[in-house]
Design a protein around this motif. Structure first.
Motif, short mmCIF file in Angstrom:
data_model
loop_
_atom_site.label_atom_id
_atom_site.label_comp_id
_atom_site.label_asym_id
_atom_site.label_seq_id
_atom_site.Cartn_x
_atom_site.Cartn_y
_atom_site.Cartn_z
N HIS A 174 0.83 -1.20 0.00
CA HIS A 174 0.00 0.00 0.00
C HIS A 174 0.87 1.26 0.00
CE1 HIS A 174 -3.56 -2.33 1.45
NE2 HIS A 174 -2.65 -3.02 2.11
N HIS A 195 -2.11 -3.54 -3.76
CA HIS A 195 -3.50 -3.42 -3.31
C HIS A 195 -4.46 -3.34 -4.51
CE1 HIS A 195 -6.55 -1.07 -0.56
NE2 HIS A 195 -7.00 -2.24 -0.93
N CYS A 219 -4.37 2.44 -5.14
CA CYS A 219 -3.29 2.16 -4.19
C CYS A 219 -2.40 1.03 -4.70
CB CYS A 219 -3.91 1.79 -2.85
SG CYS A 219 -2.73 1.32 -1.58
ZN LIG Z 1 -3.96 0.24 -0.10
#
Ligand SMILES: [Zn+2]
Length: 179
Positions: free
Chosen positions: A47, A152, A162
């Motif tokens: 992330h 992500h 992300c």
């Molecule tokens: Zn994320």
């Protein structure tokens, strides 16, 4: 460098109803009893914070005060020199506990967050070096191959950009030391 606790005090009063005692406690680590134990780790999810600054204590406080969670959602936070050192790896939620970082994928994944908004800027060299070393050790600890490292945005059912277009799977694989 401003401390995480100072940042929380300076930035939180406007956005939450927390009183100063709550604010002082927001970044504290909760007792083990609040967590659910993770049975298996199958993937390592990458992330970005989508913020310019951050550290584990600040995200812990944000996730509590804003999201209403009992702890930070990520297992690891890799600093960018804003509120922690550039490339500093901080532990968030314990590795053995189910996190809160990828909807419907939390039960068997480790969440690693690099501080920064990589839709806009690039991760620092030190962040990538630390990420590579952290992944190398996690892959070995859990007996996983590099195909278990997932952005992500590449998780099924997750509608997110992300960790931003400036952080790619190739960059991550290249950052993992060979020995
Ligand atoms: Zn994320």
């Amino acid at each position: 460098m401003q401390s995480c606790a100072e940042w929380i005090r300076d930035n939180f009063e406007d956005v939450t109803n927390l009183d100063s005692d709550d604010l002082n406690r927001a970044g504290e680590i909760p007792p083990d009893s609040v967590y659910t134990r993770m049975k298996n780790v199958n993937s390592l999810i990458i992330h970005h914070s989508a913020t310019t600054t951050g550290c584990a204590e600040v995200f812990r406080a944000l996730h509590r005060a804003i999201n209403g969670w009992f702890d930070i959602g990520y297992h690891f936070v890799i600093g960018n020199g804003s509120l922690s050192e550039d490339g500093e790896v901080e532990e968030g939620r314990p590795q053995w506990a189910v996190g809160a970082h990828a909807r419907e994928h939390n039960a068997d994944t480790i969440g690693i967050c690099l501080v920064g908004d990589f839709s806009d800027i690039h991760p620092t060299e030190d962040q990538m070096k630390s990420l590579g070393m952290l992944l190398k050790s996690l892959l070995s600890d859990y007996g996983l191959s590099s195909s278990s490292i997932i952005l992500h945005r590449d998780l099924s059912g997750c509608k997110t950009v992300c960790p931003g277009e400036n952080l790619t799977k190739d960059m991550i694989i290249n950052a993992i030391p060979l020995q």
